[in-house]
Each structure stands twice: as structure tokens, then as C-alpha cells.
Design a protein around this motif. Structure first.
Motif, mmCIF file in Angstrom:
data_model
loop_
_atom_site.group_PDB
_atom_site.id
_atom_site.type_symbol
_atom_site.label_atom_id
_atom_site.label_comp_id
_atom_site.label_asym_id
_atom_site.label_seq_id
_atom_site.Cartn_x
_atom_site.Cartn_y
_atom_site.Cartn_z
ATOM 1 N N ARG A 11 0.708 -1.202 0.039
ATOM 2 C CA ARG A 11 -0.117 -0.332 -0.124
ATOM 3 C C ARG A 11 0.573 1.698 0.258
ATOM 4 N N GLU A 12 1.412 1.535 -1.389
ATOM 5 C CA GLU A 12 2.003 3.256 -1.164
ATOM 6 C C GLU A 12 1.367 4.208 -2.132
ATOM 7 N N SER A 13 1.937 5.573 -2.340
ATOM 8 C CA SER A 13 1.026 6.099 -3.180
ATOM 9 C C SER A 13 0.885 5.793 -4.425
ATOM 10 N N ARG A 14 1.693 5.328 -4.975
ATOM 11 C CA ARG A 14 1.297 4.786 -6.364
ATOM 12 C C ARG A 14 1.862 3.450 -6.605
ATOM 13 N N LEU A 15 0.975 2.057 -5.975
ATOM 14 C CA LEU A 15 1.569 0.776 -6.155
ATOM 15 C C LEU A 15 0.717 0.632 -5.331
ATOM 16 N N TRP A 16 -0.402 -0.124 -5.223
ATOM 17 C CA TRP A 16 -1.417 -1.065 -4.161
ATOM 18 C C TRP A 16 -0.769 -2.671 -4.802
ATOM 19 N N HIS A 17 -0.942 -3.111 -3.950
ATOM 20 C CA HIS A 17 -1.009 -4.641 -4.709
ATOM 21 C C HIS A 17 -2.012 -5.656 -3.516
ATOM 22 N N ASP A 18 -3.426 -5.772 -3.420
ATOM 23 C CA ASP A 18 -4.094 -6.939 -2.824
ATOM 24 C C ASP A 18 -4.949 -7.806 -3.024
ATOM 25 N N GLY A 20 -5.043 -10.126 -5.209
ATOM 26 C CA GLY A 20 -4.799 -10.566 -6.625
ATOM 27 C C GLY A 20 -4.922 -9.703 -8.285
ATOM 28 N N TRP A 21 -5.290 -8.716 -7.486
ATOM 29 C CA TRP A 21 -4.948 -6.981 -7.885
ATOM 30 C C TRP A 21 -3.130 -5.960 -8.018
ATOM 31 N N MET A 22 -3.473 -5.591 -8.874
ATOM 32 C CA MET A 22 -2.077 -4.810 -8.278
ATOM 33 C C MET A 22 -2.086 -3.306 -9.310
ATOM 34 N N ALA A 23 -2.377 -2.174 -8.627
ATOM 35 C CA ALA A 23 -3.137 -0.836 -9.506
ATOM 36 C C ALA A 23 -1.260 -0.492 -9.192
ATOM 37 N N ARG A 24 -0.561 0.753 -10.616
ATOM 38 C CA ARG A 24 0.379 1.175 -10.192
ATOM 39 C C ARG A 24 -0.441 2.090 -11.187
ATOM 40 N N THR A 67 -10.025 3.110 -0.460
ATOM 41 C CA THR A 67 -11.742 4.118 -1.604
ATOM 42 C C THR A 67 -11.255 3.908 -3.216
ATOM 43 N N ALA A 68 -10.349 4.142 -3.509
ATOM 44 C CA ALA A 68 -9.570 4.191 -4.999
ATOM 45 C C ALA A 68 -9.264 3.052 -5.683
ATOM 46 N N PHE A 69 -9.039 1.929 -4.666
ATOM 47 C CA PHE A 69 -8.343 0.881 -4.836
ATOM 48 C C PHE A 69 -9.279 -0.420 -5.597
ATOM 49 N N ASN A 70 -10.290 0.268 -4.747
ATOM 50 C CA ASN A 70 -11.148 -0.906 -5.093
ATOM 51 C C ASN A 70 -12.817 -0.481 -6.001
ATOM 52 N N THR A 71 -12.374 0.850 -5.929
ATOM 53 C CA THR A 71 -13.387 0.797 -7.428
ATOM 54 C C THR A 71 -12.405 0.502 -7.958
ATOM 55 N N LEU A 72 -11.558 0.662 -8.282
ATOM 56 C CA LEU A 72 -10.458 -0.166 -9.691
ATOM 57 C C LEU A 72 -10.490 -1.436 -9.709
ATOM 58 N N ILE A 73 -10.407 -1.993 -8.439
ATOM 59 C CA ILE A 73 -10.696 -3.500 -8.861
ATOM 60 C C ILE A 73 -12.651 -3.684 -9.787
ATOM 61 N N LYS A 74 -13.093 -2.718 -8.932
ATOM 62 C CA LYS A 74 -14.304 -3.589 -10.188
ATOM 63 C C LYS A 74 -14.944 -2.996 -11.180
ATOM 64 N N THR A 75 -13.698 -1.572 -11.047
ATOM 65 C CA THR A 75 -14.492 -0.818 -12.747
ATOM 66 C C THR A 75 -13.328 -1.980 -14.064
ATOM 67 N N ALA A 76 -12.059 -2.757 -13.236
ATOM 68 C CA ALA A 76 -11.334 -3.388 -13.803
ATOM 69 C C ALA A 76 -11.967 -5.340 -14.187
ATOM 70 N N THR A 77 -12.865 -5.698 -13.016
ATOM 71 C CA THR A 77 -13.049 -6.776 -12.853
ATOM 72 C C THR A 77 -14.708 -6.942 -14.219
ATOM 73 N N GLU A 78 -15.053 -5.800 -14.076
ATOM 74 C CA GLU A 78 -16.137 -5.165 -15.271
ATOM 75 C C GLU A 78 -15.873 -5.421 -16.625
ATOM 76 N N VAL A 79 -14.440 -4.454 -16.979
ATOM 77 C CA VAL A 79 -14.170 -5.095 -17.865
ATOM 78 C C VAL A 79 -13.846 -6.096 -18.543
ATOM 79 N N LEU A 80 -12.897 -6.778 -17.492
ATOM 80 C CA LEU A 80 -12.607 -8.927 -18.121
ATOM 81 C C LEU A 80 -13.653 -9.289 -18.459
ATOM 82 N N GLN A 81 -14.808 -9.390 -17.506
ATOM 83 C CA GLN A 81 -15.778 -9.976 -17.896
ATOM 84 C C GLN A 81 -17.072 -9.579 -18.959
ATOM 85 N N ARG A 82 -17.044 -8.301 -19.057
ATOM 86 C CA ARG A 82 -17.368 -7.901 -20.886
ATOM 87 C C ARG A 82 -16.654 -8.325 -21.870
#
Length: 163
Positions: A11-18, A20-24, A67-82
Motif C-alpha cells: 500500500r504505497e502512494s503509487r503502487l497497491w497490491h492486494d 490478486g490485483w495490482m494498481a500502479r 477507496t480508489a483501489f476498490n473502485t479500480l478493482i470493480k471497474t477492471a473486473t467489469e472490463v474483464l467480464q465484458r
């Protein structure tokens, strides 16, 4: 188990990993701004890349937070589902036609094998019973006309597919 997951989380300012997902957060090569990419563990390509908000100094990116990380996970999951739904739709086509005074459910299931791709064309009657099945080329065009012609030709393999 929870302690292991907590220990491996980043959980860093520019990198989150948790989870099964990584936001960079990365520099946007197209302009002076920032972008964020979401990578699912084990995948070579990001599932999502999008613009990221600038921080208060208008120079650095806004830090990632839960909050941003959770939103990004939700959005990325929806993209993969589509993407999965689109891939499934491209490989499994279905239509209903009326021929020989009956209604037929026609299916085309494509197997995109790297070396020998093929498709299975099948017909089901009004009761859902399969009455015919033939192997066709993977680029067979399933249309109402091609399906009706196949039915009227006693379900013989379409001529175009005979090599």
C-alpha cells in the motif's frame, strides 16, 4: 491465512497490491498527466488503463487509497467480464429459423485451435432435441439463409466447407 495476506499486501502512494490485483500509477506518455493501470495477478497485460488525478501540487499524482483501489478493482473486473462475454459470443452463435414448416434452433460453436480450428453446426428441434450436427470451417457464416439452406439440404455438410 489473513496475516499472510496482510504481510504480502503493498500500500504505497503509487503502487497497491492486494486481493490478486495490482494498481500502479504511471506517467502518461501522451501528455503531462498520470495514468493508472490495473493488473490481475498472473496476467501479462493490464485489464484496465485510465487517466489518474493530479495531486494538489498539480505536478505529482494523487496517492492511491483503499477507496480508489476498490473502485479500480470493480471497474477492471467489469472490463474483464465484458471481454469474456464478447469472446463467448464470438465463439458461440445461435439463431432461430423457420424452415420445412418447423422452428429450429441453430447453433455454431467455434473451437479456435491454433493449428486446426473448426466449428460445429448443430440443429435442435422445437423440443430441444439435437437432430443434426456437422463439422464446418471456423469462418462459416451463420445466417438465417445459410441455416435454412442447410436444413432444406437434409443437414448435409454445406458445400463451401468441403475441401
Amino acid at each position: 491465512m489473513m496475516a499472510v495476506e496482510e504481510a504480502s499486501a503493498i500500500r504505497e502512494s503509487r503502487l497497491w497490491h492486494d486481493n490478486g490485483w495490482m494498481a500502479r500509477v504511471i506517467k502518461n506518455e501522451d501528455d503531462d498527466g498520470w495514468a493508472v493501470e490495473m493488473l490481475m495477478d498472473g496476467e501479462p497485460e493490464p485489464a484496465l488503463v485510465g487517466p489518474w488525478t493530479m495531486g494538489r501540487d498539480k505536478k505529482n499524482p494523487k496517492p492511491l487509497d483503499q477507496t480508489a483501489f476498490n473502485t479500480l478493482i470493480k471497474t477492471a473486473t467489469e472490463v474483464l467480464q465484458r471481454h469474456a462475454q464478447q469472446a463467448h459470443a464470438a465463439l458461440h452463435k445461435r439463431l432461430t429459423v423457420y424452415a420445412l414448416e418447423r422452428e429450429w434452433d441453430i447453433r455454431l460453436d467455434i473451437t479456435p485451435d491454433e493449428y486446426e480450428p473448426y466449428a460445429i453446426l448443430s440443429a435442435l428441434d422445437a423440443l430441444g432435441e439435437e437432430v443434426a450436427q456437422v463439422r464446418v470451417r471456423p469462418d462459416f457464416r451463420l445466417t438465417s439463409t445459410s441455416a435454412s439452406n442447410w436444413i432444406k439440404d437434409d443437414f448435409r455438410r454445406p458445400q463451401r466447407d468441403e475441401d
